[in-house]
Each structure stands twice: as C-alpha cells, then as structure tokens.
Design an enzyme around this catalytic site. Structure first.
Site, short mmCIF file in Angstrom:
data_model
loop_
_atom_site.label_atom_id
_atom_site.label_comp_id
_atom_site.label_asym_id
_atom_site.label_seq_id
_atom_site.Cartn_x
_atom_site.Cartn_y
_atom_site.Cartn_z
N HIS A 167 30.31 44.55 -21.16
CA HIS A 167 30.29 43.56 -20.08
C HIS A 167 31.03 42.29 -20.51
CE1 HIS A 167 26.58 45.99 -19.26
NE2 HIS A 167 27.12 45.99 -18.08
N GLN A 175 21.13 53.76 -6.44
CA GLN A 175 22.06 54.62 -7.19
C GLN A 175 21.36 55.46 -8.26
OE1 GLN A 175 24.31 51.04 -8.63
NE2 GLN A 175 24.62 52.29 -10.45
N GLY A 201 34.45 48.48 -15.88
CA GLY A 201 34.80 49.09 -17.16
C GLY A 201 35.29 50.52 -16.98
O1 PAF Z 1 28.40 49.90 -13.32
C1 PAF Z 1 27.33 49.34 -12.97
O2 PAF Z 1 26.69 48.62 -13.73
C2 PAF Z 1 26.81 49.57 -11.56
O3 PAF Z 1 27.08 50.86 -11.13
C3 PAF Z 1 27.30 48.53 -10.56
C4 PAF Z 1 28.80 48.58 -10.38
C5 PAF Z 1 26.89 47.14 -11.01
C6 PAF Z 1 26.65 48.78 -9.18
O4 PAF Z 1 25.26 48.71 -9.24
#
Ligand code: PAF
Length: 282
Positions: free
Chosen positions: A39, A63, A149
C-alpha cells in the site's frame, strides 16, 4: 491529514472542494486497511503524481464470499493511520458499513466475463462486491487517478472495464507488486501464515520466476510451463486452485505463450488463499 473520525461522503466532498476549485490533481488509493509496504508503494506513487492524496479504509463485506475470511481479516486501524500519515496521505475516508450499505441497499455492479473467470469463478460474487464498492468510492472521491497494486491483476482489469463501461472518468494506475526479499508478494493475508506456512508460501513466487526464466530461454508451451509451476507449488504442500498463462487483457488462456502474456496463480496454504502473477518477457 484528516482522519480522526470516520468521514461521511459529504465531509469528503467538502474537504476536496477547494482542491477541485483550484484544479489540483486528486489521487486515490482504495484499501481495506491492514496496510503494508505494498500500500505504501501506492501512496508513494500517488504522492509523486498528484497534488492531493486520498486513501479509503473499508473492509467491504460484499466482496467476501466466505464469512470466515471476512471475520479473520486483520484490523490494524491505528497502525494504518500512522502509515497514511507518514506517507503524506491528505485525507483518509473510512466510511461506516451503514453508510456504504444502508438498509434497503439493493444494487450491485456486475462487470461480466472478466469478473467471472479465475478468481471470479472460485470466489463467486467477489468481483461484483469489488466493483460495487469501488464504484461507490470513486463516486464520492471523484479522483483524477486511482491506484491499484499489480498483485491483484484481475481486479485491475475488472475495475478498468467498469470505469470504461460506466464512463467514470478516472485514470486507473497499476503499481508493481512489492515483494519480501525472498520473493513472496506482500499481502494482508500473509500475517495469517505461521512460520512454516510462510516459508512454504514462497513456492508461488519461485514457480512464477522459474516460468519467466524458462520462457525467456525459449519454452513457449503454456501447458508445459504451467504444469511445471503447479508441480513446484504442490511440492511445497500448497493446494493449487489455478496456474494459467493468459492474454494480459482478456485473461483468455494461451496455448503458445507470447511476450507480454501474464501468468496468474492462486493457491491455498493452511486455509489462506494467496494469489500472485507476473508479466512474461517483460
Ligand atoms: O484491493 C483491495 O484492497 C480491495 O479489493 C479494494 C480495491 C479496496 C476494494 O474493497
């Protein structure tokens, strides 16, 4: 940095209004927290390319197709905020779940074929959840650029497809995967590996590196290359979900590998699902 309390969408709009009025370039890094150097690389890139850097931290229930996976997702908010501050993030948007998904919420963004193969096939609904939350975040932040990423290669294709199809008007920027010194791709999930699993997990990046070398030396049979990678990963005791070499834009599997194709791997170790990828011949 503004982030002491969770901001509402209206707070984000007001905080960014003067920057928009002054035509400052806004960069956005969406995250689910549990921040690490991967990050950090996104923040750094955004910082170099944009005048204002916004991050979001939201663990998006939509998700996670597996409730245990959601429950075990690491929560490290104070460390996350320190990382954001030290990376020069100007604004951290931490919406409440009730803001993102209020009672009556009933929409979902289905990105179609690119979201249904590979991760989308193994994790049904996963990319609908990603696309829905990213669409909502982009609508609130309205950045010029959003940073993702490369480790989540398919996610970038899904987001890019959505942005194009829904005319969202943001540049999607891919930032190379950050790796441990032994090659393991950084992931928030790595913290769930014990020492033994951590040592064996490196088989994924090793197998990818060997594939890249074999391709560079002239082997172009996708089946031969992926079978070798599967053997290497399984020999370390991981359960392989897929190893595939595909067209980089469509994720259609190749028979004969060309420079620029991508190898994508998903494997599980001690119940922790890890993914990684590399562009071959890059
Ligand atoms: O890659 C992630 O951390 C997640 O899939 C995201 C893009 C923040 C969406 O919740």
């Amino acid at each position: 940095m503004s982030a002491i309390s969770a901001l509402t969408p209206a707070d984000v709009t007001s905080a960014l209004r003067p920057h928009r009025t002054a035509s400052r370039r806004i960069g956005f890094v969406p995250t689910m927290g549990a921040l690490h150097d991967g990050h950090r690389a996104l923040f750094d890139r955004a910082r170099t390319e944009c005048d204002v850097v916004v991050a979001s931290i939201f663990v998006n229930p939509m998700q996670f197709e597996n409730p245990d996976d959601l429950a075990r997702y690491p929560a490290t908010l104070s460390a996350d905020l320190e990382i954001c501050a030290s990376a020069g993030v100007d604004l951290v948007y931490r919406p409440a779940a009730s803001t993102m998904y209020p009672v009556g919420f009933d929409s979902r963004v289905d990105v179609g074929r690119i979201g249904r193969v590979l991760e989308g096939r193994s994790r049904a609904g996963h990319y609908d959840g990603v696309a829905t939350v990213v669409a909502k975040l982009l609508n609130v932040v309205r950045p010029d650029r959003a940073y993702f990423g490369q480790k989540d290669y398919q996610q970038i294709l899904v987001v890019a497809r959505m942005v194009l199809d829904l005319e969202i008007g943001v540049d999607i920027i891919t930032v190379p995967t950050v790796r441990e010194t032994d090659g393991l791709a950084l992931s928030s999930r790595n913290t769930r590996l014990d020492a033994n699993a951590r040592a064996r997990a490196v088989a994924i990046s090793r197998a990818i590196a060997v594939t890249a070398t074999r391709f560079a030396h002239g082997t172009t049979g996708a089946r031969e290359l992926s079978n070798e990678a599967i053997e290497t990963i399984e020999a370390a005791g991981l359960d392989v979900d897929y190893v595939t070499i595909t067209d980089p834009a469509t994720l259609e599997p190749r028979e004969t590998v060309r420079a620029g194709d991508v190898i994508l791997v998903a494997a599980t170790i001690d119940g922790v699902r890890l993914i990684d990828n590399a562009i071959l011949g890059a």
